[in-house]
Design an enzyme around this catalytic site. Structure first.
Site: not given
Length: 422
Positions: A159, A353
């Site tokens: 991440c 994102c």
């Protein structure tokens, strides 16, 4: 009455509970088992860490809102999943039977894999709101005597978005405080290059993010394995393209935020057939565990392979849009099972994102996440910062209202449609 248990009360677990209730109606019993009674909007944690948000700004009291939708809640957490018995052992010693189990726990944070890493060591974290609140307290102390900063991720991390976000949010905050000239900054990552993000890059993410870091005078070390941290210094091995040590760094810092690698949570680790060696839940294309077909899983806790092999280990991220797609697939497949129909729904593993950069932002779209892709798109602009702020408010409103609609389809895809992303 069929009893469906959702294990985990984060973004995936809460979304699953609401969508299951909205799809299946009142004829099933739904219980969410979480740890504590507060839901946190995790994407806002970097803002908490610099004092731009307070924890209560991004948290929702879970039991009251679930109760409005006829969903039970247990806050004691799960000690162990017992899939061979179709039940959970709760942390208070009770057992809970289920007809279907949805595991949406998120990860265990593997700070222990690097000596000195994490809030119990010498670095900060934005992985939980509690961590972010502690990072803010430490940052307040740092502001009184600023010095070098390190932001990055440990080997095996999957991440990377929050690391890039935090580095640039920190840069923006320090500029506002007129302290940036006193703070050398370094980004340290196992990625083979800036902008890889565990995705093999998205469009020109390499050039885009390198330019942003240069503009902010943030240095970087990639192909980096953090081998140890002690007070004021981080040991980093920079690897070559073959994964062999190339250069050793002893990087000084007054403040550091490093994202750890993830594993599965303790309640499932080591259960043969349920998990891989790292403790992530094994699933088929329908999000169902092959060994225990009454168990479904979604979110960060599922086992998916890295997008590509890298000299230093990196994992594949699971973004909010992907998690929501998994939620919808799980819901439709449980609905089909209960109706005696074939289970056919599959998640669309696409990566979308919105990364905040403090006073601007970057948007990345990878459809699908694993190349070759139909769409790769990356853009920078202040609109991304504004869009993420709006999305935060919208998602928290969804949690408080019990809205069962997929929020990414309703909000993010509409936004991308306006931007003509195809």
């Amino acid at each position: 009455m069929t009893h469906i248990v959702v294990m985990g009360a984060g973004i995936g677990g809460m979304s699953a509970a609401y969508e299951l209730r909205g799809t299946l109606g009142p004829g099933v019993e739904i219980t969410v088992v979480g740890e504590g009674e507060l839901f946190s909007f995790v994407p806002s944690n970097p803002w908490v860490a610099v004092g731009w948000r307070k924890p209560e700004d991004i948290q929702v009291h879970v039991p009251a809102y679930l109760a409005r939708r006829g969903i039970r809640f247990e806050s004691c957490g799960v000690e162990r999943v017992e899939p061979e018995l179709d039940r959970l052992k709760l942390r208070d010693g009770r057992h809970m039977d289920y007809d279907r189990l949805v595991i949406a726990t998120g990860p265990r944070l593997a700070f222990d894999e690097v000596p000195g890493l994490g809030p119990l060591g010498f670095t900060q974290s934005v992985c939980t709101t509690e961590h972010a609140a502690n990072a803010w307290r430490t940052y307040e102390e740092f502001l009184r005597a600023p010095g070098p900063v390190i932001v990055g991720a440990a080997a095996g991390a999957s991440c990377f978005g929050p690391a890039y976000e935090f580095a640039m949010i920190l840069d923006a905050d320090l500029r506002k405080r007129k302290l940036r000239d006193r703070v050398p900054m370094t980004y340290v990552s196992p990625e083979p290059y800036i902008g890889h993000m565990g995705l093999g890059g998205v469009g020109d993410s390499k050039g885009l993010l390198e330019a942003e870091l240069r503009q902010r005078h943030i240095n970087w070390v990639v192909n980096a394995r953090i081998t140890g941290v002690r007070e004021g210094e981080m040991e980093v091995s920079e690897m070559d393209d073959a994964g062999q040590p190339k250069k050793q760094h002893a990087l000084p810092f007054k403040y550091a935020m490093v994202l750890p690698a993830f594993t599965g949570v303790d309640a499932v680790r080591g259960i043969e057939g349920l998990c891989n060696p790292r403790g992530f839940i094994l699933i088929d294309k329908q999000q169902r565990n092959p060994a225990y077909p009454k168990v479904y899983s979604l979110g960060v806790c599922v086992a998916i392979p890295p997008v590509e092999q890298t000299p230093v280990a990196t994992g594949a991220p699971k973004t909010g849009f992907m998690i929501e797609s998994m939620v919808t697939a799980v819901t439709h497949n449980i609905q089909a099972e209960l109706a005696g129909k074939p289970v056919t729904a599959e998640a669309t593993w696409n990566a979308i994102c919105l990364a905040d950069m403090g006073d601007t932002g970057a948007a990345f779209v990878a459809l699908p996440q694993i190349p070759p892709r139909n769409v790769t798109w990356a853009k920078v602009g202040k609109w991304v910062h504004l869009a993420k702020v709006a999305f935060e408010k919208y998602f928290l409103m969804k949690m408080r209202s019990g809205n069962t609609e997929p929020i990414y389809e309703k909000y993010v895809l509409k936004l991308l449609g306006v931007l003509r992303v195809r």
